[in-house]
Design a protein around this motif. Structure first.
Motif, mmCIF file in Angstrom:
data_model
loop_
_atom_site.group_PDB
_atom_site.id
_atom_site.type_symbol
_atom_site.label_atom_id
_atom_site.label_comp_id
_atom_site.label_asym_id
_atom_site.label_seq_id
_atom_site.Cartn_x
_atom_site.Cartn_y
_atom_site.Cartn_z
ATOM 1 N N ASN A 1 0.725 -1.148 -0.135
ATOM 2 C CA ASN A 1 0.009 0.039 0.002
ATOM 3 C C ASN A 1 0.825 1.247 -0.020
ATOM 4 N N ALA A 2 2.141 1.183 -0.163
ATOM 5 C CA ALA A 2 2.893 2.197 -0.111
ATOM 6 C C ALA A 2 3.000 2.929 -1.564
ATOM 7 N N GLU A 3 3.141 4.439 -1.349
ATOM 8 C CA GLU A 3 3.255 5.355 -2.395
ATOM 9 C C GLU A 3 4.808 5.288 -2.840
ATOM 10 N N ILE A 4 5.072 4.607 -3.885
ATOM 11 C CA ILE A 4 6.533 4.622 -4.456
ATOM 12 C C ILE A 4 6.617 5.240 -5.925
ATOM 13 N N ILE A 5 7.464 6.317 -5.686
ATOM 14 C CA ILE A 5 7.686 7.150 -6.996
ATOM 15 C C ILE A 5 9.077 6.758 -7.596
ATOM 16 N N PHE A 6 8.867 6.359 -8.806
ATOM 17 C CA PHE A 6 10.087 6.142 -9.492
ATOM 18 C C PHE A 6 10.790 7.510 -10.348
ATOM 19 N N LEU A 7 11.838 7.570 -9.979
ATOM 20 C CA LEU A 7 12.506 8.977 -10.497
ATOM 21 C C LEU A 7 13.323 9.115 -11.728
ATOM 22 N N GLU A 8 13.739 7.838 -11.948
ATOM 23 C CA GLU A 8 14.291 7.611 -13.492
ATOM 24 C C GLU A 8 15.737 8.537 -13.190
ATOM 25 N N ILE A 9 16.437 8.348 -12.174
ATOM 26 C CA ILE A 9 17.765 9.119 -12.002
ATOM 27 C C ILE A 9 18.923 8.015 -12.016
ATOM 28 N N PRO A 10 19.582 7.725 -13.246
ATOM 29 C CA PRO A 10 20.894 6.712 -13.274
ATOM 30 C C PRO A 10 21.911 6.947 -12.055
ATOM 31 N N ASP A 11 22.741 5.970 -11.954
ATOM 32 C CA ASP A 11 23.768 6.143 -11.204
ATOM 33 C C ASP A 11 24.780 6.788 -12.021
#
Length: 107
Positions: free
Chosen positions: A75-85
């Protein structure tokens, strides 16, 4: 006050930079962690439950969280930022990229 968790692999550059940027923000509490065994601060069940909002830098971070912590993430709100290493700690471009990606969620 919102609790925000930033996650990358080793918690040395990207998520730690994000935590550093926002640690003195008046309306949020921030922490950061990593998904790897070698992480400076390893992500835990307790951290995931603490967070109101979770930002992951790459898609595989979210996959690892879902795999290792199915109950805590369902139920967590997880946002994927697309910031590479591709950055070092507090890299100017990294700071700009994090701020651009995150600002709309902090309104």
């Amino acid at each position: 006050m919102k609790n925000i968790l930033f996650i990358c692999s080793r918690n040395k550059w990207r998520s730690l930079t994000a935590e550093t940027i926002y640690k003195n923000h008046s309306e949020i509490h921030v922490k950061s962690a990593g998904t790897e065994n070698s992480a400076r601060v390893k992500v835990t069940s307790k951290l995931l439950v603490w967070a109101d909002l979770i930002f992951v830098m790459e898609k595989h971070h979210k996959e690892k969280l879902n795999e290792k912590f199915p109950e805590e993430t369902k139920n967590a709100e997880i946002i994927f930022l697309e910031i590479p290493d591709n950055y070092k700690f507090m890299d100017k471009e990294l700071i700009e990229e994090i701020q651009l990606s995150v600002s709309s969620y902090l309104q």
